[in-house]
Design a protein around this motif. Structure first.
Motif, PDB file in Angstrom:
ATOM      1  N   THR A  67     -34.852 -14.205   6.707  1.00 56.13           N
ATOM      2  CA  THR A  67     -34.132 -13.988   5.453  1.00 56.13           C
ATOM      3  C   THR A  67     -34.154 -15.241   4.579  1.00 56.13           C
ATOM      4  OG1 THR A  67     -32.015 -14.656   6.436  1.00 56.13           O
ATOM      5  CG2 THR A  67     -32.585 -12.297   6.489  1.00 56.13           C
ATOM      6  N   SER A  69     -31.467 -16.586   1.930  1.00 53.58           N
ATOM      7  CA  SER A  69     -30.105 -16.289   1.488  1.00 53.58           C
ATOM      8  C   SER A  69     -29.669 -17.195   0.342  1.00 53.58           C
ATOM      9  CB  SER A  69     -29.123 -16.435   2.653  1.00 53.58           C
ATOM     10  OG  SER A  69     -29.162 -17.740   3.195  1.00 53.58           O
ATOM     11  N   VAL A  98     -31.070 -12.198   0.766  1.00 54.96           N
ATOM     12  CA  VAL A  98     -29.684 -11.868   1.093  1.00 54.96           C
ATOM     13  C   VAL A  98     -28.729 -12.591   0.144  1.00 54.96           C
ATOM     14  CG1 VAL A  98     -27.922 -11.942   2.882  1.00 54.96           C
ATOM     15  CG2 VAL A  98     -30.299 -11.481   3.493  1.00 54.96           C
TER      16      VAL A  98
END
Length: 194
Positions: A67, A69, A98
């Motif tokens: 991910t 983020s 994210v």
């Protein structure tokens, strides 16, 4: 610079070569793109999208199920905005954006601004909030066009298109010219004219 992405700086430096194959080997916290630390490489405009219209990302990007983020992009007068600004015959897969906030003018997406010319997004998602000051805003892509594909992907962030005759979609701001969306969905709130 490296084709093996291990940190946020290497992610940004993908712009050095838009034709290579990249893999992400760690989850990346992109909080620094907010630009609060003036000694770092990001200003208050945040992350600089990878690829522009006319100089598209044409390589492969495999997140290996990692991910990115807290990505922050604040470029309200710039077109083709997202983690990737514009793609052409590219393959992007297995990555999640994210949280975070992504703002641009025209063709703005949580993962890709303009997914063009037989490009493919596969097994990827975005939960980022997306705002277009003009038109073509989507949770995952601002536009999916010219034979491109979105497969097994989703978006859950809220999407807002603020311009006159603004196009907005939970997943993609538009999808046309022989392009395909398959096994994908969006759940974010959407606000726009069209």
């Amino acid at each position: 610079y490296s084709t093996n992405i291990n940190n946020l700086h290497q992610l940004q430096l993908m712009a050095v070569d838009l034709t290579k194959n990249y893999t992400v080997h760690h989850n990346i916290d992109a909080t620094a793109t907010k630009g609060v630390n003036t000694s770092d490489m990001w200003s208050t405009a945040g992350f600089s999208p990878i690829g522009t219209y006319g100089n598209e990302f044409k390589g492969k990007f495999d997140g290996l199920n990692h991910t990115i983020s807290n990505l922050y992009i604040n470029r309200p007068s710039q077109n083709f905005v997202g983690l990737f600004g514009t793609t052409s015959a590219a393959n992007i897969q297995n990555v999640g954006v994210v949280g975070g906030s992504i703002t641009g003018n025209l063709v703005v997406g949580g993962l890709v601004g303009g997914n063009y010319y037989n490009a493919t997004i596969r097994s990827s998602y975005s939960t980022a909030q997306v705002t277009s000051k003009g038109s073509f805003a989507g949770g995952l892509t601002g536009a999916n066009e010219a034979g491109s594909r979105i497969e097994n992907s989703y978006a859950t962030g809220d999407v807002t298109a603020q311009g006159i005759n603004s196009w907005a979609g939970g997943l993609s701001g538009n999808n046309y010219s022989n392009s395909v969306i398959k096994n994908s969905y969006a759940t974010g709130a959407v606000s726009g004219i069209d």
